[in-house]
Structures are given as C-alpha cells and as structure tokens.
Design a protein around this motif. Structure first.
Motif, PDB file in Angstrom:
ATOM      1  N   THR A  81       0.835  -1.183   0.000  1.00  0.00           N
ATOM      2  CA  THR A  81       0.000   0.000   0.000  1.00  0.00           C
ATOM      3  C   THR A  81       0.877   1.242   0.000  1.00  0.00           C
ATOM      4  O   THR A  81       2.038   1.206   0.423  1.00  0.00           O
ATOM      5  N   SER A  82       0.305   2.331  -0.475  1.00  0.00           N
ATOM      6  CA  SER A  82       1.042   3.580  -0.530  1.00  0.00           C
ATOM      7  C   SER A  82       0.072   4.746  -0.465  1.00  0.00           C
ATOM      8  O   SER A  82      -1.116   4.593  -0.750  1.00  0.00           O
ATOM      9  N   SER A  83       0.583   5.889  -0.097  1.00  0.00           N
ATOM     10  CA  SER A  83      -0.220   7.113  -0.162  1.00  0.00           C
ATOM     11  C   SER A  83      -0.115   7.742  -1.547  1.00  0.00           C
ATOM     12  O   SER A  83      -0.825   8.711  -1.850  1.00  0.00           O
ATOM     13  N   SER A  84       0.774   7.202  -2.383  1.00  0.00           N
ATOM     14  CA  SER A  84       0.993   7.729  -3.732  1.00  0.00           C
ATOM     15  C   SER A  84       0.293   6.866  -4.763  1.00  0.00           C
ATOM     16  O   SER A  84       0.058   5.679  -4.541  1.00  0.00           O
ATOM     17  N   ILE A  85      -0.005   7.471  -5.892  1.00  0.00           N
ATOM     18  CA  ILE A  85      -0.630   6.761  -7.007  1.00  0.00           C
ATOM     19  C   ILE A  85       0.454   6.238  -7.937  1.00  0.00           C
ATOM     20  O   ILE A  85       1.422   6.949  -8.235  1.00  0.00           O
ATOM     21  N   PHE A  86       0.302   5.013  -8.404  1.00  0.00           N
ATOM     22  CA  PHE A  86       1.265   4.426  -9.328  1.00  0.00           C
ATOM     23  C   PHE A  86       0.596   4.061 -10.652  1.00  0.00           C
ATOM     24  O   PHE A  86      -0.586   3.744 -10.706  1.00  0.00           O
ATOM     25  N   ASN A  87       1.393   4.108 -11.724  1.00  0.00           N
ATOM     26  CA  ASN A  87       0.904   3.754 -13.053  1.00  0.00           C
ATOM     27  C   ASN A  87       1.076   2.271 -13.348  1.00  0.00           C
ATOM     28  O   ASN A  87       0.381   1.710 -14.192  1.00  0.00           O
ATOM     29  N   THR A  88       2.051   1.663 -12.697  1.00  0.00           N
ATOM     30  CA  THR A  88       2.375   0.263 -12.917  1.00  0.00           C
ATOM     31  C   THR A  88       2.726  -0.360 -11.578  1.00  0.00           C
ATOM     32  O   THR A  88       3.396   0.272 -10.759  1.00  0.00           O
ATOM     33  N   TRP A  89       2.248  -1.589 -11.374  1.00  0.00           N
ATOM     34  CA  TRP A  89       2.651  -2.369 -10.206  1.00  0.00           C
ATOM     35  C   TRP A  89       3.368  -3.617 -10.708  1.00  0.00           C
ATOM     36  O   TRP A  89       2.919  -4.267 -11.653  1.00  0.00           O
ATOM     37  N   LEU A  90       4.477  -3.939 -10.032  1.00  0.00           N
ATOM     38  CA  LEU A  90       5.273  -5.100 -10.408  1.00  0.00           C
ATOM     39  C   LEU A  90       5.509  -5.955  -9.174  1.00  0.00           C
ATOM     40  O   LEU A  90       5.646  -5.434  -8.066  1.00  0.00           O
ATOM     41  N   TRP A  91       5.544  -7.261  -9.371  1.00  0.00           N
ATOM     42  CA  TRP A  91       5.883  -8.175  -8.289  1.00  0.00           C
ATOM     43  C   TRP A  91       7.092  -9.002  -8.709  1.00  0.00           C
ATOM     44  O   TRP A  91       7.104  -9.612  -9.784  1.00  0.00           O
ATOM     45  N   TYR A  92       8.129  -8.991  -7.838  1.00  0.00           N
ATOM     46  CA  TYR A  92       9.356  -9.720  -8.086  1.00  0.00           C
ATOM     47  C   TYR A  92       9.549 -10.771  -6.999  1.00  0.00           C
ATOM     48  O   TYR A  92       9.113 -10.611  -5.858  1.00  0.00           O
ATOM     49  N   LYS A  93      10.274 -11.841  -7.359  1.00  0.00           N
ATOM     50  CA  LYS A  93      10.682 -12.832  -6.374  1.00  0.00           C
ATOM     51  C   LYS A  93      12.208 -12.944  -6.397  1.00  0.00           C
ATOM     52  O   LYS A  93      12.814 -12.961  -7.477  1.00  0.00           O
ATOM     53  N   GLN A  94      12.792 -13.010  -5.213  1.00  0.00           N
ATOM     54  CA  GLN A  94      14.229 -13.180  -5.091  1.00  0.00           C
ATOM     55  C   GLN A  94      14.517 -14.491  -4.375  1.00  0.00           C
ATOM     56  O   GLN A  94      14.181 -14.658  -3.202  1.00  0.00           O
ATOM     57  N   ASP A  95      15.139 -15.419  -5.083  1.00  0.00           N
ATOM     58  CA  ASP A  95      15.605 -16.661  -4.461  1.00  0.00           C
ATOM     59  C   ASP A  95      16.883 -16.363  -3.688  1.00  0.00           C
ATOM     60  O   ASP A  95      17.630 -15.435  -4.025  1.00  0.00           O
ATOM     61  N   PRO A  96      17.172 -17.163  -2.672  1.00  0.00           N
ATOM     62  CA  PRO A  96      18.393 -16.939  -1.885  1.00  0.00           C
ATOM     63  C   PRO A  96      19.636 -16.900  -2.764  1.00  0.00           C
ATOM     64  O   PRO A  96      19.850 -17.783  -3.593  1.00  0.00           O
ATOM     65  N   GLY A  97      20.440 -15.852  -2.610  1.00  0.00           N
ATOM     66  CA  GLY A  97      21.676 -15.738  -3.355  1.00  0.00           C
ATOM     67  C   GLY A  97      21.522 -15.325  -4.810  1.00  0.00           C
ATOM     68  O   GLY A  97      22.497 -15.361  -5.570  1.00  0.00           O
ATOM     69  N   GLU A  98      20.324 -14.938  -5.195  1.00  0.00           N
ATOM     70  CA  GLU A  98      20.073 -14.550  -6.584  1.00  0.00           C
ATOM     71  C   GLU A  98      19.525 -13.131  -6.649  1.00  0.00           C
ATOM     72  O   GLU A  98      19.189 -12.528  -5.634  1.00  0.00           O
ATOM     73  N   GLY A  99      19.416 -12.609  -7.871  1.00  0.00           N
ATOM     74  CA  GLY A  99      18.773 -11.327  -8.066  1.00  0.00           C
ATOM     75  C   GLY A  99      17.276 -11.498  -8.232  1.00  0.00           C
ATOM     76  O   GLY A  99      16.797 -12.591  -8.545  1.00  0.00           O
ATOM     77  N   PRO A 100      16.507 -10.441  -8.009  1.00  0.00           N
ATOM     78  CA  PRO A 100      15.049 -10.529  -8.177  1.00  0.00           C
ATOM     79  C   PRO A 100      14.657 -10.853  -9.620  1.00  0.00           C
ATOM     80  O   PRO A 100      15.318 -10.423 -10.562  1.00  0.00           O
ATOM     81  N   VAL A 101      13.567 -11.583  -9.749  1.00  0.00           N
ATOM     82  CA  VAL A 101      13.043 -11.946 -11.055  1.00  0.00           C
ATOM     83  C   VAL A 101      11.580 -11.523 -11.122  1.00  0.00           C
ATOM     84  O   VAL A 101      10.825 -11.753 -10.177  1.00  0.00           O
ATOM     85  N   LEU A 102      11.183 -10.931 -12.233  1.00  0.00           N
ATOM     86  CA  LEU A 102       9.809 -10.447 -12.371  1.00  0.00           C
ATOM     87  C   LEU A 102       8.829 -11.614 -12.440  1.00  0.00           C
ATOM     88  O   LEU A 102       9.007 -12.558 -13.207  1.00  0.00           O
ATOM     89  N   LEU A 103       7.764 -11.520 -11.622  1.00  0.00           N
ATOM     90  CA  LEU A 103       6.701 -12.532 -11.617  1.00  0.00           C
ATOM     91  C   LEU A 103       5.492 -12.051 -12.427  1.00  0.00           C
ATOM     92  O   LEU A 103       4.980 -12.755 -13.288  1.00  0.00           O
ATOM     93  N   ILE A 104       5.027 -10.870 -12.073  1.00  0.00           N
ATOM     94  CA  ILE A 104       3.802 -10.347 -12.683  1.00  0.00           C
ATOM     95  C   ILE A 104       3.926  -8.836 -12.815  1.00  0.00           C
ATOM     96  O   ILE A 104       4.435  -8.172 -11.904  1.00  0.00           O
TER      97      ILE A 104
END
Lengths: 114, 113
Positions: free
Chosen positions: A24-47
């Motif tokens: 949640t935020s008090s600001s408005i966003f144009n795009t929402w992204l969800w990332y997953k980060q496995d241990p020892g790795e960089g984040p990867v885009l999910l949705i």
C-alpha cells in the motif's frame, strides 16, 4: 520520496497453504510489479500490472492492481517448497520529461514448511 | 543467455580502500541501474543510466560514482569505502527508460571492515 508499505514482513506457512501479501502507498502508481528473489540470486519479475483494477494470473500466482492505484496484492495458491524466497512489490510512476520512478517495497520473506 | 553479469560476486575491503563493481548486459538494453539491498530496507537505487552517455543520481548516491562505458557496460565505483557501504549490490537493465521489465544480475556481496 514515495514509499511502499509491504506486509507482512515475513511468513511461515505449511506446504499446500495459500499465501497473501500486499503493498500500500499514499501515492498513485501507473504500474505495479511483483518480483521474487531466491536466496543468493537477483530478483526476477513474476507479474506486471498496468491498469487499475487489473487482475492477472501466472500459474499459481495471482496479482491485482488496486482500483485506487495506491495498492496491489499478490496471492500464491497451494504453496510448495520452491516458493521460498523474498517477494518484492514495486510501483512505477511517470515523473515527467521522460523520467520514470520505480519504488520497491521492503519485501516479504516467505518460508514454507514441508 | 547470460543476461546481466556482475563481477566480482564477493569482495572484502578495508575502510578507505577503493574498488569498482563491473556490470555488463547482453540484451541490447538502453537503460542500466545500480541498486543496493540491505536487510529490512528493500532495494534502493544508487545511480542509473537512462541511455548510453547519460547517468543520474538515484535515492542513495553519496559515496559512489558510476561510468556508462558503452551500451553494454555500467560500472559502480567506491572511491573510499566505508563500513556503511557493506551491502549486496545489484545491477539491472531495461530495454528503455520507461515501463518494461527490469532484469537483475545475481548480485555482488561487499563487506567493508
């Protein structure tokens, strides 16, 4: 600057359970992204979500762009051990003059108990 | 496909030493980014390069410098490392400076003693 409140900070669930997390935020966003980060790795885009009210699924994952454009949630159904990791939400806004700003939440650490 | 490659993966420095983190992407992306990740703080943007030849400060630029060497490479330099710069650093790239997927490298874990 813009801030995202991501909750919960951490979760311990049994394998097979459903999971829900949100930002949640008090600001408005144009795009929402969800990332997953496995241990020892960089984040990867999910949705990625581009329209208010949009509901998008990717396998066992479902995410929604809140109608107010100030929030988003991610659901994982029937969790499995490989769902373990840190999940980040990110909101993107257009700042003008061709500039975009991407703000990350602090993450939800998910642990799955077999 | 290599994607985004960062080197080194691990580094230990003494306070005051300098070092450069290297990043290269092979996806022909125009925009590149450096983030740091600290426990409980999420990902914070240090510097970015919207396109070759340009660089701009992000949320936490103090103590860092960057160079966009060419379209593929974007380096992050610590001139005089401090313990507060102990962190995991991620390089990322995106096709253009706008909406679109951000691809991350595997991270570089830096410890400053």
């Amino acid at each position: 600057g813009q801030q995202l409140n991501q909750s919960p900070q951490s979760m311990f669930i049994q394998e097979g359970e459903d999971v829900s997390m949100n930002c949640t935020s008090s600001s408005i966003f144009n795009t929402w992204l969800w990332y997953k980060q496995d241990p020892g790795e960089g984040p990867v885009l999910l949705i990625a979500l581009y329209k208010a009210g949009e509901l998008t699924s990717n396998g066992r994952l479902t995410a929604q762009f809140g109608i107010t454009r100030k929030d988003s949630f991610l659901n994982i159904s029937a969790s499995i051990p490989s769902d373990v990791g840190i999940y980040f939400c990110a909101g993107q806004t257009y700042s003008g003059a061709g500039s975009y700003q991407l703000t990350f939440g602090k993450g939800t650490k998910l642990s799955v108990i077999p | 496909n290599a994607g985004v490659t960062q080197t080194p993966k691990f580094q230990v420095l003494k306070t005051g030493q300098s070092m450069t983190l290297q990043c290269a992407q092979d996806m022909n992306h125009n925009s590149m980014y450096w983030y740091r990740q600290d426990p409980g703080m999420g990902l914070r943007l240090i510097y970015y390069s919207a396109s070759e030849g340009t660089t701009d400060k992000g949320e936490v630029p103090n103590g860092y410098n960057v160079s966009r060497l060419n379209k593929r490479e974007f380096s992050l330099r610590l001139e005089s490392a401090a313990p507060s710069q102990t962190s995991v650093y991620f390089c990322a790239s995106k096709l253009d400076w706008g909406t679109g997927e951000l691809f991350f490298g595997e991270g570089s874990r830096l410890t400053v003693l």
